[in-house]
Design an enzyme around this catalytic site. Structure first.
Site, short mmCIF file in Angstrom:
data_model
loop_
_atom_site.label_atom_id
_atom_site.label_comp_id
_atom_site.label_asym_id
_atom_site.label_seq_id
_atom_site.Cartn_x
_atom_site.Cartn_y
_atom_site.Cartn_z
N ASP A 8 -11.50 29.78 -80.46
CA ASP A 8 -11.98 28.97 -79.28
C ASP A 8 -12.11 29.41 -78.08
O ASP A 8 -11.49 30.85 -78.07
CB ASP A 8 -10.96 27.70 -79.30
CG ASP A 8 -11.81 26.64 -78.42
OD1 ASP A 8 -12.87 26.40 -78.41
OD2 ASP A 8 -10.69 26.12 -77.72
N ASP A 10 -12.52 27.83 -74.41
CA ASP A 10 -11.91 27.51 -72.95
C ASP A 10 -10.62 26.80 -73.43
O ASP A 10 -10.15 26.35 -74.39
CB ASP A 10 -12.81 26.09 -72.47
CG ASP A 10 -12.25 25.69 -71.16
OD1 ASP A 10 -11.92 26.47 -70.32
OD2 ASP A 10 -11.96 24.47 -71.21
#
Length: 276
Positions: A8, A10
Site C-alpha cells: 500500500d 499512503d
C-alpha cells in the site's frame, strides 16, 4: 518464502509528500533480496505514471508498471465482464484522470459526465454501456447525476473502491465510498466494488506479480482494507504502524482476521525476505 510484495502507499510508503520512516530503505532491501514489489492503491484519481513519478521523487525504485491502481482493476474487470463494449460501446468515466486513463488503456471508449450532460441538453444523449466510478477531487453534482441517469437506464456499474473517507493533510475527507453511496441512494442499485479489500484487487495484483498467495506479502496500514482483503485472499500480511491502524486495533481484531505481523516501520519486516 516471500517472492512478491503488495505494498500500500499512503501511510506505508509516504504520508502526503514525505516518506514514511524506514520505507525507502526497506523497499530497496526487499528488491535487493529478489522480492517482486507491486505498489497497490485504492486511489483511482491518479495515473500509474503519476504515482510512479512521486515514488521516484522520494527515492523509491519504481517503474510505471510497478503501480496498480483501483482504476486499472476496474478496467480489467469490465473487460472480462463486458467485452462487447470494446466494439462500439461507451463507458462513463466518473472520477479523476486515472479512471479514464485506465479504461482507455485497455481499449474502451470513454465519455466524461460533462460531455454527456452537454449532449443531453442538445437532445443527443449518448447510450452508456457501463459506469466506472472512482474518486476525483473535482467530482460534483453533474458527475453523480450522469452516473445515476446511466445506471437507471441499465448501464453496468463498477466502483473502484468503497472507502468512506480519504486521508488529507487536514484530516479525513469524504472518499469514493461516500460518493458511491450518494448514487446508490439515488438509484437503488449497488455497484460491483473491485478495490481493496475486495477480491478482484488481489486477484489482479497476484496475476501482475506472477506469485502465489502463500508466497506473497501484503504490507498495509489499514486493517479493514489492506489486511482484511489479504487475509481473505490467503496472503501473508503485515500491518505497519506508520499510518491509520494501531497495535491496539490489531489486538482487538478477531484472531482469524489479524495480520501475521505488526511492525513499527517497514524496516522491522526485513527478516521476512532476508531469511526466505
Amino acid at each position: 518464502m516471500i517472492e512478491g510484495m503488495l505494498c500500500d502507499l499512503d501511510g506505508v510508503v509516504y504520508r502526503a509528500h514525505e516518506p514514511c520512516e524506514g520505507a525507502v530503505e526497506a523497499l530497496a532491501d526487499a528488491r535487493a533480496a529478489g522480492v517482486r514489489v507491486l505498489y497497490m492503491t485504492n486511489n483511482a484519481s491518479r495515473t500509474p505514471q503519476q504515482v510512479a513519478a512521486q515514488l521516484r521523487d522520494l527515492g523509491v525504485t519504481a517503474e510505471d508498471e510497478d503501480v496498480m491502481t483501483a482504476s486499472q482493476v476496474a478496467a480489467e474487470v469490465l473487460r472480462e465482464r463486458r467485452p462487447e463494449l470494446l466494439e462500439g460501446g461507451r463507458v462513463l468515466a466518473v472520477g479523476g484522470p486515472g479512471v479514464a486513463d485506465a479504461l482507455g488503456a485497455v481499449g474502451f471508449e470513454t465519455l466524461a459526465p460533462q460531455d454527456v450532460a452537454h449532449a443531453a441538453g442538445s437532445g443527443r444523449a449518448p447510450e452508456i454501456g457501463a459506469v466506472v466510478q472512482g474518486y476525483g477531487p473535482q467530482v460534483g453534482v453533474i458527475d453523480l447525476a450522469e452516473a445515476a441517469y446511466a445506471i437507471r437506464a441499465g448501464a453496468e456499474w463498477i466502483a473502484t473502491n468503497d472507502d468512506a473517507t480519504l486521508p488529507t493533510e487536514r484530516g479525513e475527507a469524504p472518499g469514493n465510498g461516500s460518493l458511491v453511496a450518494a448514487v446508490a441512494h439515488a438509484t437503488g442499485a449497488a455497484p460491483l466494488v473491485v478495490g481493496k479489500p475486495h477480491a478482484p484487487a488481489y486477484r489482479t495484483a497476484l496475476s501482475r506479480l506472477g506469485t502465489s498467495p502463500g508466497a506473497t506479502l501484503m504490507v498495509g496500514d489499514r486493517l479493514e482494507t489492506d489486511i482484511g482483503g489479504a487475509v481473505a485472499a490467503g496472503l501473508q500480511s503485515a500491518l505497519v504502524l506508520t499510518g491509520v491502524s494501531t497495535r491496539d486495533d490489531a489486538e482487538a481484531t478477531p484472531p482469524a482476521c489479524r495480520p501475521d505481523r505488526v511492525a513499527a516501520t517497514m524496516m522491522d519486516l526485513t527478516d521476512l525476505w532476508r531469511t526466505s
